[in-house]
Scaffold this motif. Sequence first.
Motif, PDB file in Angstrom:
ATOM      1  N   ARG A 107      -0.234  -7.352  -7.137  1.00  0.00           N
ATOM      2  CA  ARG A 107       0.829  -8.261  -7.546  1.00  0.00           C
ATOM      3  C   ARG A 107       1.807  -7.630  -8.528  1.00  0.00           C
ATOM      4  NH1 ARG A 107      -3.477 -12.826  -9.025  1.00  0.00           N
ATOM      5  NH2 ARG A 107      -4.339 -10.892  -9.881  1.00  0.00           N
ATOM      6  N   THR A 108       1.553  -6.367  -8.923  1.00  0.00           N
ATOM      7  CA  THR A 108       2.494  -5.660  -9.792  1.00  0.00           C
ATOM      8  C   THR A 108       3.655  -5.081  -8.992  1.00  0.00           C
ATOM      9  OG1 THR A 108       1.251  -3.586  -9.611  1.00  0.00           O
ATOM     10  CG2 THR A 108       0.692  -5.069 -11.446  1.00  0.00           C
ATOM     11  N   VAL A 109       3.573  -5.154  -7.669  1.00  0.00           N
ATOM     12  CA  VAL A 109       4.692  -4.737  -6.826  1.00  0.00           C
ATOM     13  C   VAL A 109       5.057  -5.903  -5.904  1.00  0.00           C
ATOM     14  CG1 VAL A 109       4.204  -2.270  -6.899  1.00  0.00           C
ATOM     15  CG2 VAL A 109       3.132  -3.675  -5.145  1.00  0.00           C
ATOM     16  N   THR A 161       9.646  -3.562  -5.288  1.00  0.00           N
ATOM     17  CA  THR A 161       9.970  -3.462  -6.713  1.00  0.00           C
ATOM     18  C   THR A 161       8.684  -3.397  -7.526  1.00  0.00           C
ATOM     19  OG1 THR A 161      12.012  -4.705  -6.365  1.00  0.00           O
ATOM     20  CG2 THR A 161      11.205  -4.513  -8.626  1.00  0.00           C
ATOM     21  N   GLY A 162       8.584  -2.335  -8.324  1.00  0.00           N
ATOM     22  CA  GLY A 162       7.412  -2.128  -9.158  1.00  0.00           C
ATOM     23  C   GLY A 162       7.753  -2.129 -10.626  1.00  0.00           C
ATOM     24  N   PRO A 163       6.812  -1.721 -11.470  1.00  0.00           N
ATOM     25  CA  PRO A 163       7.038  -1.735 -12.924  1.00  0.00           C
ATOM     26  C   PRO A 163       8.225  -0.882 -13.372  1.00  0.00           C
ATOM     27  CG  PRO A 163       4.712  -1.422 -12.408  1.00  0.00           C
ATOM     28  CD  PRO A 163       5.449  -1.300 -11.120  1.00  0.00           C
ATOM     29  N   ASP A 164       8.508   0.185 -12.609  1.00  0.00           N
ATOM     30  CA  ASP A 164       9.584   1.093 -12.998  1.00  0.00           C
ATOM     31  C   ASP A 164      10.860   0.886 -12.190  1.00  0.00           C
ATOM     32  OD1 ASP A 164       7.900   2.325 -14.882  1.00  0.00           O
ATOM     33  OD2 ASP A 164       7.026   3.580 -13.307  1.00  0.00           O
ATOM     34  N   GLY A 165      10.911  -0.199 -11.418  1.00  0.00           N
ATOM     35  CA  GLY A 165      12.113  -0.464 -10.645  1.00  0.00           C
ATOM     36  C   GLY A 165      11.858  -0.428  -9.147  1.00  0.00           C
ATOM     37  N   GLU A 225       0.827  -1.210   0.000  1.00  0.00           N
ATOM     38  CA  GLU A 225       0.000   0.000   0.000  1.00  0.00           C
ATOM     39  C   GLU A 225       0.860   1.259   0.000  1.00  0.00           C
ATOM     40  OE1 GLU A 225      -3.843   0.517   1.293  1.00  0.00           O
ATOM     41  OE2 GLU A 225      -3.819  -1.193   2.662  1.00  0.00           O
ATOM     42  N   ALA A 226       1.935   1.271   0.796  1.00  0.00           N
ATOM     43  CA  ALA A 226       2.815   2.439   0.820  1.00  0.00           C
ATOM     44  C   ALA A 226       3.427   2.687  -0.553  1.00  0.00           C
ATOM     45  CB  ALA A 226       3.902   2.250   1.873  1.00  0.00           C
ATOM     46  N   ALA A 227       3.885   1.626  -1.206  1.00  0.00           N
ATOM     47  CA  ALA A 227       4.519   1.762  -2.520  1.00  0.00           C
ATOM     48  C   ALA A 227       3.524   2.204  -3.587  1.00  0.00           C
ATOM     49  CB  ALA A 227       5.173   0.446  -2.923  1.00  0.00           C
ATOM     50  N   LEU A 228       2.314   1.694  -3.539  1.00  0.00           N
ATOM     51  CA  LEU A 228       1.305   2.080  -4.531  1.00  0.00           C
ATOM     52  C   LEU A 228       0.908   3.546  -4.386  1.00  0.00           C
ATOM     53  CD1 LEU A 228      -0.890  -1.150  -4.533  1.00  0.00           C
ATOM     54  CD2 LEU A 228       0.664  -0.373  -6.338  1.00  0.00           C
ATOM     55  N   LYS A 229       1.109   4.109  -3.190  1.00  0.00           N
ATOM     56  CA  LYS A 229       0.887   5.545  -3.021  1.00  0.00           C
ATOM     57  C   LYS A 229       1.986   6.344  -3.716  1.00  0.00           C
ATOM     58  CE  LYS A 229      -1.721   5.158   1.280  1.00  0.00           C
ATOM     59  NZ  LYS A 229      -1.749   5.407   2.752  1.00  0.00           N
ATOM     60  N   VAL A 230       3.213   5.851  -3.654  1.00  0.00           N
ATOM     61  CA  VAL A 230       4.295   6.512  -4.382  1.00  0.00           C
ATOM     62  C   VAL A 230       4.010   6.485  -5.884  1.00  0.00           C
ATOM     63  CG1 VAL A 230       6.756   6.453  -4.933  1.00  0.00           C
ATOM     64  CG2 VAL A 230       6.000   5.979  -2.601  1.00  0.00           C
ATOM     65  N   LEU A 231       3.464   5.382  -6.359  1.00  0.00           N
ATOM     66  CA  LEU A 231       3.121   5.257  -7.780  1.00  0.00           C
ATOM     67  C   LEU A 231       1.848   6.007  -8.151  1.00  0.00           C
ATOM     68  CD1 LEU A 231       3.924   1.457  -8.303  1.00  0.00           C
ATOM     69  CD2 LEU A 231       5.328   3.433  -8.969  1.00  0.00           C
ATOM     70  N   ILE A 268       6.941   2.690   5.134  1.00  0.00           N
ATOM     71  CA  ILE A 268       7.206   3.921   4.382  1.00  0.00           C
ATOM     72  C   ILE A 268       7.945   3.553   3.106  1.00  0.00           C
ATOM     73  CG2 ILE A 268       8.645   5.999   4.371  1.00  0.00           C
ATOM     74  CD1 ILE A 268       7.960   6.175   7.414  1.00  0.00           C
ATOM     75  N   ALA A 269       7.475   4.045   1.982  1.00  0.00           N
ATOM     76  CA  ALA A 269       8.158   3.866   0.696  1.00  0.00           C
ATOM     77  C   ALA A 269       8.484   5.243   0.130  1.00  0.00           C
ATOM     78  CB  ALA A 269       7.271   3.096  -0.278  1.00  0.00           C
ATOM     79  N   THR A 270       9.585   5.338  -0.593  1.00  0.00           N
ATOM     80  CA  THR A 270      10.012   6.608  -1.158  1.00  0.00           C
ATOM     81  C   THR A 270      10.477   6.419  -2.594  1.00  0.00           C
ATOM     82  OG1 THR A 270      12.243   6.279  -0.244  1.00  0.00           O
ATOM     83  CG2 THR A 270      10.705   7.572   1.072  1.00  0.00           C
ATOM     84  N   ALA A 271      10.398   7.492  -3.362  1.00  0.00           N
ATOM     85  CA  ALA A 271      10.848   7.424  -4.749  1.00  0.00           C
ATOM     86  C   ALA A 271      12.367   7.371  -4.849  1.00  0.00           C
ATOM     87  CB  ALA A 271      10.309   8.629  -5.523  1.00  0.00           C
ATOM     88  N   GLU A 272      13.048   7.964  -3.868  1.00  0.00           N
ATOM     89  CA  GLU A 272      14.511   7.995  -3.844  1.00  0.00           C
ATOM     90  C   GLU A 272      15.003   7.509  -2.487  1.00  0.00           C
ATOM     91  OE1 GLU A 272      16.304   8.726  -6.430  1.00  0.00           O
ATOM     92  OE2 GLU A 272      14.668   9.451  -7.714  1.00  0.00           O
ATOM     93  N   PRO A 273      16.219   6.969  -2.410  1.00  0.00           N
ATOM     94  CA  PRO A 273      16.751   6.524  -1.121  1.00  0.00           C
ATOM     95  C   PRO A 273      16.750   7.646  -0.096  1.00  0.00           C
ATOM     96  CG  PRO A 273      18.128   5.748  -2.928  1.00  0.00           C
ATOM     97  CD  PRO A 273      17.147   6.708  -3.534  1.00  0.00           C
ATOM     98  N   SER A 274      16.437   7.295   1.143  1.00  0.00           N
ATOM     99  CA  SER A 274      16.356   8.285   2.208  1.00  0.00           C
ATOM    100  C   SER A 274      16.634   7.610   3.537  1.00  0.00           C
ATOM    101  CB  SER A 274      14.970   8.938   2.226  1.00  0.00           C
ATOM    102  OG  SER A 274      14.821   9.782   3.344  1.00  0.00           O
ATOM    103  N   THR A 275      17.087   8.385   4.499  1.00  0.00           N
ATOM    104  CA  THR A 275      17.212   7.876   5.856  1.00  0.00           C
ATOM    105  C   THR A 275      15.804   7.762   6.453  1.00  0.00           C
ATOM    106  OG1 THR A 275      17.485  10.129   6.683  1.00  0.00           O
ATOM    107  CG2 THR A 275      19.494   8.866   6.201  1.00  0.00           C
ATOM    108  N   PRO A 276      15.632   6.975   7.527  1.00  0.00           N
ATOM    109  CA  PRO A 276      14.306   6.850   8.139  1.00  0.00           C
ATOM    110  C   PRO A 276      13.782   8.213   8.605  1.00  0.00           C
ATOM    111  CG  PRO A 276      15.769   5.155   8.972  1.00  0.00           C
ATOM    112  CD  PRO A 276      16.619   6.097   8.183  1.00  0.00           C
ATOM    113  N   PRO A 277      12.473   8.390   8.616  1.00  0.00           N
ATOM    114  CA  PRO A 277      11.904   9.674   9.037  1.00  0.00           C
ATOM    115  C   PRO A 277      12.075   9.899  10.529  1.00  0.00           C
ATOM    116  CG  PRO A 277      10.171   8.063   8.740  1.00  0.00           C
ATOM    117  CD  PRO A 277      11.432   7.414   8.257  1.00  0.00           C
TER     118      PRO A 277
END
Length: 248
Positions: free
Chosen positions: A174-176, A195-199, A159-165, A215-224
Amino acid sequence: MWWFAHGEGDVPTSTAWLSRHERAHLESIRFTKRRNEYVTRRWTTKQAIAAVLELDRSPAALDRIESRHRTSGAPYVHLDGEPAAVDVSMSDRAGWAVCLVGPPGTMASGTVGIDLEIVEPRTEGFIADYFTAAERSHMASLPVADRDAAVNLIWSAKEAALKVLQVGLRADTRTVEVDVDHTRRDDGWSAMTVTGPDGPMPGWWRRAGVFLLTIATAEPSTPPQLLPGSASLEQAAPTHSWVAAPRC
């Protein structure tokens, strides 16, 4: 990044802290559960935004902050009627809400995603319908005692990753595909990758009592970082107050 948590019991009974548009929408909601979720998410988000932008956090001043949604469903924030230069994601579960705020200057939606779940039983049918073959194989290898936490962790990460997308649960889950690291840092966070369709999308997760936070992010990050004034999820108990009065 920063995160913040509050429960429905923290929300003021007055609605003066809501914007005019938010109050109008609240009046259209007839089911207690939906109303509670709506105000808890918004109270939590406004408190988080005010803390990050160093604004007045008193209820009387919070109507200048408004949470809106793009056509994709991704949230964004207005401050004094203008888009605020922060990215935001929010989630709620069982009477509690969390908000994740990206660094100031990241106005574009989709750089961060957050999800909140509780550890609860899920059926084999749920796993078969929503998990990839690799995720199902992983679940089958686990001891029964670890199953509930693992299945809800994977679901929450999706769910977190699909929000980024910016697709949410409109997409096939199942696409992630989720890969979690169980090595816990001193600050309580563990790494994960979805891992999603774009990496790959990097992220973090933590167990907080009966809750799981991802938590999912588009770019690498330290924890919030946890913002001051946040409630403790570790001490939180799931709340289902709406059951006593399902309709308003």
